[in-house]
Design an enzyme around this catalytic site. Structure first.
Site, mmCIF file in Angstrom:
data_model
loop_
_atom_site.group_PDB
_atom_site.id
_atom_site.type_symbol
_atom_site.label_atom_id
_atom_site.label_comp_id
_atom_site.label_asym_id
_atom_site.label_seq_id
_atom_site.Cartn_x
_atom_site.Cartn_y
_atom_site.Cartn_z
ATOM 1 N N TYR A 1 -3.603 35.783 16.902
ATOM 2 C CA TYR A 1 -3.247 34.434 16.476
ATOM 3 C C TYR A 1 -1.897 34.451 15.736
ATOM 4 O O TYR A 1 -0.980 33.701 16.075
ATOM 5 C CB TYR A 1 -4.345 33.818 15.577
ATOM 6 C CG TYR A 1 -3.799 32.620 14.865
ATOM 7 C CD1 TYR A 1 -3.730 31.400 15.513
ATOM 8 C CD2 TYR A 1 -3.239 32.729 13.583
ATOM 9 C CE1 TYR A 1 -3.140 30.303 14.903
ATOM 10 C CE2 TYR A 1 -2.637 31.650 12.970
ATOM 11 C CZ TYR A 1 -2.593 30.436 13.631
ATOM 12 O OH TYR A 1 -1.990 29.373 13.037
ATOM 13 N N TYR B 1 -9.491 37.099 -0.129
ATOM 14 C CA TYR B 1 -9.184 38.000 0.995
ATOM 15 C C TYR B 1 -7.920 38.806 0.687
ATOM 16 O O TYR B 1 -6.883 38.660 1.337
ATOM 17 C CB TYR B 1 -9.013 37.209 2.305
ATOM 18 C CG TYR B 1 -10.241 36.430 2.679
ATOM 19 C CD1 TYR B 1 -11.298 37.048 3.351
ATOM 20 C CD2 TYR B 1 -10.364 35.083 2.356
ATOM 21 C CE1 TYR B 1 -12.441 36.343 3.681
ATOM 22 C CE2 TYR B 1 -11.505 34.368 2.687
ATOM 23 C CZ TYR B 1 -12.531 35.001 3.346
ATOM 24 O OH TYR B 1 -13.657 34.302 3.672
ATOM 25 N N GLU C 1 1.647 31.604 7.565
ATOM 26 C CA GLU C 1 0.539 31.820 8.502
ATOM 27 C C GLU C 1 -0.537 32.730 7.905
ATOM 28 O O GLU C 1 -1.718 32.505 8.091
ATOM 29 C CB GLU C 1 1.053 32.404 9.830
ATOM 30 C CG GLU C 1 1.813 31.410 10.678
ATOM 31 C CD GLU C 1 0.951 30.229 11.132
ATOM 32 O OE1 GLU C 1 -0.285 30.349 11.172
ATOM 33 O OE2 GLU C 1 1.532 29.177 11.429
ATOM 34 N N ASP D 1 -6.957 29.121 17.434
ATOM 35 C CA ASP D 1 -7.738 29.219 16.188
ATOM 36 C C ASP D 1 -8.863 28.190 16.275
ATOM 37 O O ASP D 1 -9.088 27.596 17.334
ATOM 38 C CB ASP D 1 -6.832 28.987 14.954
ATOM 39 C CG ASP D 1 -6.340 27.552 14.838
ATOM 40 O OD1 ASP D 1 -6.528 26.774 15.810
ATOM 41 O OD2 ASP D 1 -5.795 27.191 13.788
#
Ligand code: SF4
Length: 337
Positions: free
Chosen positions: A118, A82, A37, A136
């Site tokens: 989420y 990220y 995830e 999402d």
């Protein structure tokens, strides 16, 4: 409202038959589900698969991840972008070591580093069968179309309302699979530009389709604030090693990664020739990087010669790796240079 049970049934039957085979599907280990995830945030499924497999092979459980050197974690993450996600994974793994387990409740999962609504809902529902609906981009698109809802999904109030609707629609007997089914529908059938309504298992319940408005939805407030920036990276070689500097603790991004110098770092650098250029985007910034080989008389303080082939010890930023790829390509075109 009356149609919700039939909607759930149609969607789950379709999902059971048509879901894509993915390495994290059918897995019940919360650790593996959590890793998938986090990797899938802002990253395409096809790009995630090899990273997921390598990461789980290297760190098969939260204890292994908690103990690993940060550089080894960043190395396996390099290219996914990220990087705060990778650091937070390790922080959360250390929180789990303190707890003595992977937490099994929504609130406890939500309290881990790097986990928002989420991810907490995804892990709680998929790994533990808890009734928490995910929201999402894919889910918002499906819900906005099914309800023929033209509210701006960039707006917080709309999101809150859609979260409530997702929760109402959730099949509480199979929450994890229902969440995955809505996301799968958004990812493979209810596509942003060209929804494949003829193949859609819930077409009978879709109000946007009935109104012929499916391509207009969802509405998302547009912001055109792209900033274009040009920069130059310098490749200064010493044998097989290249001059670089390491982002320190104070760096808000890419902490621990090695970067190439730019002309403003090295006042006396003499550019020898250009080896190419590449584009790179970070949020709303679109960079055009020029890459040049250069010479210096003396190595300045704070810079080191590092070996690009030993990336495990010196994680390289994506722009450094792209610049090195330009150099490699250039050398192939001009052998012996
Ligand atoms: S009918 Fe079309 S627009 Fe509606 S949910 Fe299905 S694919 Fe999306």
């Amino acid at each position: 409202m009356k149609k919700i049970p039939a909607f759930r049934k149609a969607l789950l039957e379709w999902y059971d038959k048509h879901k894509r085979e993915l390495p994290w599907r059918g897995v019940s280990d919360p650790y593996a589900i959590w890793i998938s995830e986090i990797m899938l945030q802002q990253t395409r499924v096809a790009a995630v698969i090899p990273y997921y497999e390598r990461f789980l092979a290297a760190f098969p459980d939260f204890r292994a991840l908690a103990q690993a050197p940060e550089e080894a974690v960043l190395h396996l993450w390099a290219g996914l972008g990220y990087y705060s996600r990778a650091r937070n994974l390790q922080k959360a793994a250390r929180q789990m070591v303190e707890m003595g387990e992977f937490p099994g409740g929504y609130e406890a999962i939500r309290g881990l580093a790097g986990i928002g609504d989420y991810t907490a809902a995804a892990v709680a529902s998929i790994a533990f069968g808890l009734p928490h609906a995910v929201l999402d981009g894919n889910v918002m698109r499906v819900l906005a179309r099914v309800g023929n809802d033209a509210s701006d999904i960039a707006n917080g109030q709309t999101r809150k309302r859609l979260q409530g609707l997702a929760q109402e629609m959730l099949d509480r007997s199979r929450p994890g699979e229902f969440n995955q089914a809505v996301m799968e529908l958004g990812a493979t059938v209810c596509l942003p530009k060209q929804p494949l309504c003829a193949q859609c298992p819930v077409v009978a319940y879709c109000q946007a389709r009935t109104a012929g408005r499916e391509r207009e939805l969802p509405v998302k407030g547009r912001r055109n604030n792209t900033v274009k920036v040009e920069r130059t990276l310098l490749l200064i070689w010493k044998g097989e090693d290249v001059l670089a500097w390491k982002r320190g603790e104070e760096s808000s991004q890419l902490r621990g990664f090695w970067e190439l110098p730019e002309p403003e770092h090295l006042a006396g650098a003499q550019v020898v020739h250009s080896v190419g250029e590449f584009r790179h985007s970070i949020t709303n910034h679109q960079f055009l990087f020029h890459v040049a080989e250069a010479r210096i008389l003396r190595k300045p303080k704070g810079f080191y010669y590092v070996s690009p082939s030993h990336e495990g010890d010196t994680p390289l930023s994506t722009t450094t790796r792209k610049a090195l790829a330009c150099s490699k390509k250039w050398r192939k075109s001009f052998p012996g240079s």
